[in-house]
Design a protein around this motif. Structure first.
Motif, PDB file in Angstrom:
ATOM      1  N   UNK A  22     127.128  46.041  79.535  1.00 51.59           N
ATOM      2  CA  UNK A  22     126.342  44.543  80.150  1.00 51.59           C
ATOM      3  C   UNK A  22     126.103  44.806  81.425  1.00 51.59           C
ATOM      4  N   UNK A  23     125.053  45.177  81.367  1.00 52.91           N
ATOM      5  CA  UNK A  23     124.520  45.349  83.148  1.00 52.91           C
ATOM      6  C   UNK A  23     125.338  46.063  83.847  1.00 52.91           C
ATOM      7  N   UNK A  24     125.295  47.711  83.824  1.00 52.31           N
ATOM      8  CA  UNK A  24     126.083  48.427  84.315  1.00 52.31           C
ATOM      9  C   UNK A  24     125.649  48.979  85.618  1.00 52.31           C
ATOM     10  N   UNK A  25     125.739  49.822  86.380  1.00 47.94           N
ATOM     11  CA  UNK A  25     124.976  49.742  87.471  1.00 47.94           C
ATOM     12  C   UNK A  25     125.941  50.920  88.156  1.00 47.94           C
ATOM     13  N   UNK A  26     125.560  52.239  88.959  1.00 44.17           N
ATOM     14  CA  UNK A  26     126.227  52.994  89.426  1.00 44.17           C
ATOM     15  C   UNK A  26     125.066  54.112  89.315  1.00 44.17           C
ATOM     16  N   UNK A  27     125.704  55.233  90.532  1.00 44.80           N
ATOM     17  CA  UNK A  27     125.179  56.317  90.830  1.00 44.80           C
ATOM     18  C   UNK A  27     126.266  57.444  90.974  1.00 44.80           C
ATOM     19  N   UNK A  28     125.426  58.721  90.676  1.00 38.92           N
ATOM     20  CA  UNK A  28     125.821  59.737  90.673  1.00 38.92           C
ATOM     21  C   UNK A  28     125.783  60.597  91.700  1.00 38.92           C
ATOM     22  N   UNK A  29     126.352  61.316  92.577  1.00 36.28           N
ATOM     23  CA  UNK A  29     125.606  62.465  93.736  1.00 36.28           C
ATOM     24  C   UNK A  29     125.105  63.082  92.452  1.00 36.28           C
ATOM     25  N   UNK A  30     123.751  64.198  93.200  1.00 38.03           N
ATOM     26  CA  UNK A  30     124.126  65.522  92.512  1.00 38.03           C
ATOM     27  C   UNK A  30     125.350  66.760  93.340  1.00 38.03           C
ATOM     28  N   UNK A  34     131.839  62.182  87.471  1.00 40.32           N
ATOM     29  CA  UNK A  34     132.160  60.887  87.166  1.00 40.32           C
ATOM     30  C   UNK A  34     132.349  60.667  86.085  1.00 40.32           C
ATOM     31  N   UNK A  35     133.491  59.847  86.201  1.00 34.06           N
ATOM     32  CA  UNK A  35     134.537  60.084  84.841  1.00 34.06           C
ATOM     33  C   UNK A  35     133.893  58.310  84.553  1.00 34.06           C
ATOM     34  N   UNK A  36     133.249  58.121  83.042  1.00 34.47           N
ATOM     35  CA  UNK A  36     133.113  57.495  83.222  1.00 34.47           C
ATOM     36  C   UNK A  36     135.079  56.831  81.411  1.00 34.47           C
ATOM     37  N   UNK A  37     136.028  56.020  82.438  1.00 33.39           N
ATOM     38  CA  UNK A  37     137.377  55.693  81.602  1.00 33.39           C
ATOM     39  C   UNK A  37     137.520  54.812  81.140  1.00 33.39           C
ATOM     40  N   UNK A  38     138.680  53.593  79.987  1.00 32.63           N
ATOM     41  CA  UNK A  38     138.902  53.271  79.888  1.00 32.63           C
ATOM     42  C   UNK A  38     139.363  53.205  77.840  1.00 32.63           C
ATOM     43  N   UNK A  39     139.522  51.609  78.118  1.00 38.64           N
ATOM     44  CA  UNK A  39     140.365  51.949  76.448  1.00 38.64           C
ATOM     45  C   UNK A  39     139.244  51.854  75.216  1.00 38.64           C
ATOM     46  N   UNK A  40     139.417  52.392  73.917  1.00 36.23           N
ATOM     47  CA  UNK A  40     138.537  51.767  72.969  1.00 36.23           C
ATOM     48  C   UNK A  40     137.993  50.703  73.021  1.00 36.23           C
ATOM     49  N   UNK A  41     136.442  50.843  72.929  1.00 38.81           N
ATOM     50  CA  UNK A  41     135.562  50.086  72.755  1.00 38.81           C
ATOM     51  C   UNK A  41     135.513  49.401  73.317  1.00 38.81           C
ATOM     52  N   UNK A  42     135.873  49.876  74.691  1.00 39.44           N
ATOM     53  CA  UNK A  42     134.930  49.383  76.189  1.00 39.44           C
ATOM     54  C   UNK A  42     133.967  49.930  76.765  1.00 39.44           C
ATOM     55  N   UNK A 210     135.018  47.646  80.722  1.00 35.59           N
ATOM     56  CA  UNK A 210     136.078  46.787  80.383  1.00 35.59           C
ATOM     57  C   UNK A 210     135.284  45.755  79.637  1.00 35.59           C
ATOM     58  N   UNK A 211     134.984  45.934  78.349  1.00 40.93           N
ATOM     59  CA  UNK A 211     134.705  45.216  77.443  1.00 40.93           C
ATOM     60  C   UNK A 211     133.076  45.272  78.255  1.00 40.93           C
ATOM     61  N   UNK A 212     132.373  46.406  77.827  1.00 36.81           N
ATOM     62  CA  UNK A 212     131.196  46.489  77.781  1.00 36.81           C
ATOM     63  C   UNK A 212     130.623  46.459  79.564  1.00 36.81           C
ATOM     64  N   UNK A 213     131.492  46.132  80.526  1.00 41.54           N
ATOM     65  CA  UNK A 213     131.089  46.121  82.191  1.00 41.54           C
ATOM     66  C   UNK A 213     132.123  47.100  82.763  1.00 41.54           C
TER      67      UNK A 213
END
Length: 349
Positions: A22-30, A34-42, A210-213
């Protein structure tokens, strides 16, 4: 291109009425991880699949090295993924596994195997090309899966829970291998895990979902030492969250009140008044019951873990989980103690 490997700009992925992302924004530099972290279903795995092109966004824009790939299929993105199961072909030897993608892509077998041999050497697998996957250790299989991905020369390498099938000792060694390889080759990596220690150990940037955000994003140090709220404080390592009051917090030495006691401690700058206070288990020190200033408590549980001891301490502020070096004097279950806090994190409202 501005030095950004991946850019997510207000990306949403909906499945019917459910917004998994839900409306996720981030940049990964060259050259960063980057780690996407969170509980199941996030939403972290769905986000990874959006990077890979295995899912297309409902809204928003995805760029890879400045190119809009939002509507491009996976094969058009030059992305490679290392799966949780490694997905090695059991009937092919290591060299054939690594060369497979090149051969399928139309390269002559001899040339493909030459490139695969060079990649095996790069990853410390020289001499293992003739072995079957079943003849390798878990860590070696993981590196073969990485070699098979890297030989395709992807713009971005994706890892989906890569260490979940390994035992604790091997997980530590392989995560160090991944980080060393990523730095040495300057790879741009997106890494999905639910393991907080893993995220802290390997990441340049951590995106907690968390919850898609996005609940919070930052460096491992920023998230651990400056969590935005109780969810982040507890998710990024363990935290005791207690109700208390900030008496003075100029940013550094300060004072708090909790459980009827007043304590000196390090705090970040925070307005005086009632607050939720996060205390890391390693920031609590235990002393004898008559040691003076501190929060009185009683040991409810004590466990020896080799290098550390763990305690659960019942106090007027609530049950505290404490981790101390094993070299310090031990406290027995039922013993009265005094708790002092080296550092407390007042959580923002």
């Amino acid at each position: 291109m501005d030095g950004t490997a991946i850019r997510f700009d207000r990306v949403t992925k909906a499945f019917g009425l459910v917004r998994a992302v839900n409306e996720v924004s981030f940049d990964l530099p060259q050259g960063a991880l980057v780690t996407l972290l969170g509980p199941s279903g996030c939403g972290k795995t769905t986000t990874l699949r959006l990077v890979a092109g295995l899912e297309l966004p409902t809204e928003g824009r995805i760029e890879i090295e400045g190119r809009d790939v939002s509507r491009l299929a996976a094969a058009e993105r030059r992305i490679a993924m290392v799966f949780q199961s490694y997905a090695l072909f059991p009937h092919m030897n290591v060299l054939e596994n690594v060369a497979y993608g090149l051969v399928v892509g139309g390269q002559r077998r001899q040339a493909a195997e030459t490139e695969a041999t060079a990649m095996l050497k790069t990853l410390g697998l020289e001499g293992l090309g003739a072995r079957l996957p079943a003849e390798l250790s878990g860590g070696q299989q993981q590196r073969v899966a990485v070699a098979r991905a890297l030989v395709l020369r992807p713009k971005v390498l994706l890892f989906d829970e890569p260490l979940s099938n390994l035992d604790a000792r091997l997980r530590r060694r392989v995560r160090e291998d991944i980080r060393d390889l990523q730095k040495r080759l300057g790879l741009s990596v997106v890494y999905v895990t639910h393991d907080q220690q893993e995220a802290l150990a390997v990441s340049d940037l951590v995106v907690v979902m968390k919850d898609g955000r996005i609940a919070q994003k930052g460096t491992p140090t920023e998230l651990y030492e400056d969590p935005a709220d109780a969810f982040i404080a507890d998710f990024m390592g363990e935290a005791n969250v207690i109700a208390g009051e900030v008496i003075a917090a100029p940013g550094g030495p300060g004072r708090i009140a909790a459980g009827g006691a007043e304590l000196a401690t390090l705090l970040r700058a925070h307005p005086a008044g009632p607050a939720s206070l996060a205390v890391r288990p390693e920031s609590i020190r235990l002393f004898a019951a008559d040691a003076g200033e501190g929060l009185p408590g009683r040991v409810q549980r004590a466990a020896f873990l080799g290098q550390t001891r763990e305690y659960e301490i019942e106090t007027a502020a609530g049950m505290l989980f404490v981790v101390v070096p094993a070299a310090l004097p031990a406290h027995a279950e039922g013993e009265a103690v005094t708790c002092r806090f080296d550092k407390v994190i007042p959580l923002r409202a």
